[in-house]
Write a protein that holds these residues in place. Structure first.
Motif, mmCIF file in Angstrom:
data_model
loop_
_atom_site.group_PDB
_atom_site.id
_atom_site.type_symbol
_atom_site.label_atom_id
_atom_site.label_comp_id
_atom_site.label_asym_id
_atom_site.label_seq_id
_atom_site.Cartn_x
_atom_site.Cartn_y
_atom_site.Cartn_z
ATOM 1 N N ASP A 20 1.093 31.310 68.463
ATOM 2 C CA ASP A 20 -0.134 31.418 67.683
ATOM 3 C C ASP A 20 0.141 31.406 66.171
ATOM 4 N N ASN A 21 1.391 31.132 65.812
ATOM 5 C CA ASN A 21 1.835 31.084 64.406
ATOM 6 C C ASN A 21 1.582 32.396 63.663
ATOM 7 N N MET A 22 1.680 33.492 64.380
ATOM 8 C CA MET A 22 1.517 34.793 63.745
ATOM 9 C C MET A 22 2.848 35.331 63.240
ATOM 10 N N ILE A 23 3.955 34.821 63.803
ATOM 11 C CA ILE A 23 5.294 35.140 63.305
ATOM 12 C C ILE A 23 6.086 33.845 63.224
ATOM 13 N N GLU A 64 11.693 35.090 62.871
ATOM 14 C CA GLU A 64 11.307 36.441 63.278
ATOM 15 C C GLU A 64 11.303 36.562 64.806
ATOM 16 N N TYR A 65 10.833 35.502 65.455
ATOM 17 C CA TYR A 65 10.805 35.476 66.909
ATOM 18 C C TYR A 65 12.216 35.601 67.471
ATOM 19 N N GLN A 66 13.146 34.778 66.969
ATOM 20 C CA GLN A 66 14.525 34.792 67.466
ATOM 21 C C GLN A 66 15.190 36.141 67.210
ATOM 22 N N LYS A 67 14.947 36.691 66.022
ATOM 23 C CA LYS A 67 15.561 37.977 65.674
ATOM 24 C C LYS A 67 15.070 39.069 66.628
ATOM 25 N N LYS A 68 13.762 39.159 66.827
ATOM 26 C CA LYS A 68 13.201 40.190 67.690
ATOM 27 C C LYS A 68 13.567 39.957 69.155
ATOM 28 N N LYS A 69 13.610 38.697 69.581
ATOM 29 C CA LYS A 69 13.980 38.371 70.963
ATOM 30 C C LYS A 69 15.417 38.808 71.230
#
Length: 117
Positions: A97-100, A104-109
């Motif tokens: 949804d292009n909210m992150i 950021e996605y890879q880091k949090k994942k």
């Protein structure tokens, strides 16, 4: 670790089962000569069912009908928000949804995957 609970009929339901069972036993005994093998099987089944209800009325532990396993509160369950799979799926939706950002996605994942399960 899950807690186990046994679920058994109430005492009033078991008393009703005893009354009905006694009627079925009486019917089985009086009609077994006419019904043959079926009458004998009927009577034995009625005795077993009545015995089950007598056990539930006369004993505190009784005989359970169901067993339920309940997880403790701190244990993550599938589909809960503490479940790593659910968190990663939510994170993926945020990225879609292009909210992150992808970074950021890879880091949090990576952080979620490295967390002890």
């Amino acid at each position: 670790m899950a807690s186990r609970y046994r679920i058994k009929p109430s005492k009033s339901a078991s008393v009703l089962g005893i009354v009905i069972g006694c009627i079925f036993i009486f019917a089985g005994i009086t009609l077994s000569s006419q019904l043959g093998t079926f009458g004998i099987i009927w009577t034995i089944a009625a005795i077993v069912i009545t015995g089950y209800h007598v056990l539930n009325v006369c004993s505190d532990s009784g005989a359970s009908v169901y067993r339920a396993d309940l997880e403790k509160e701190g244990t993550p369950q599938a589909g809960s928000s503490n479940d790593p799979e659910t968190q990663i799926r939510q994170l993926h939706r945020l990225k879609e949804d292009n909210m992150i950002s992808k970074e950021e996605y890879q880091k949090k994942k990576t952080e979620l995957l490295n967390k002890k399960w």
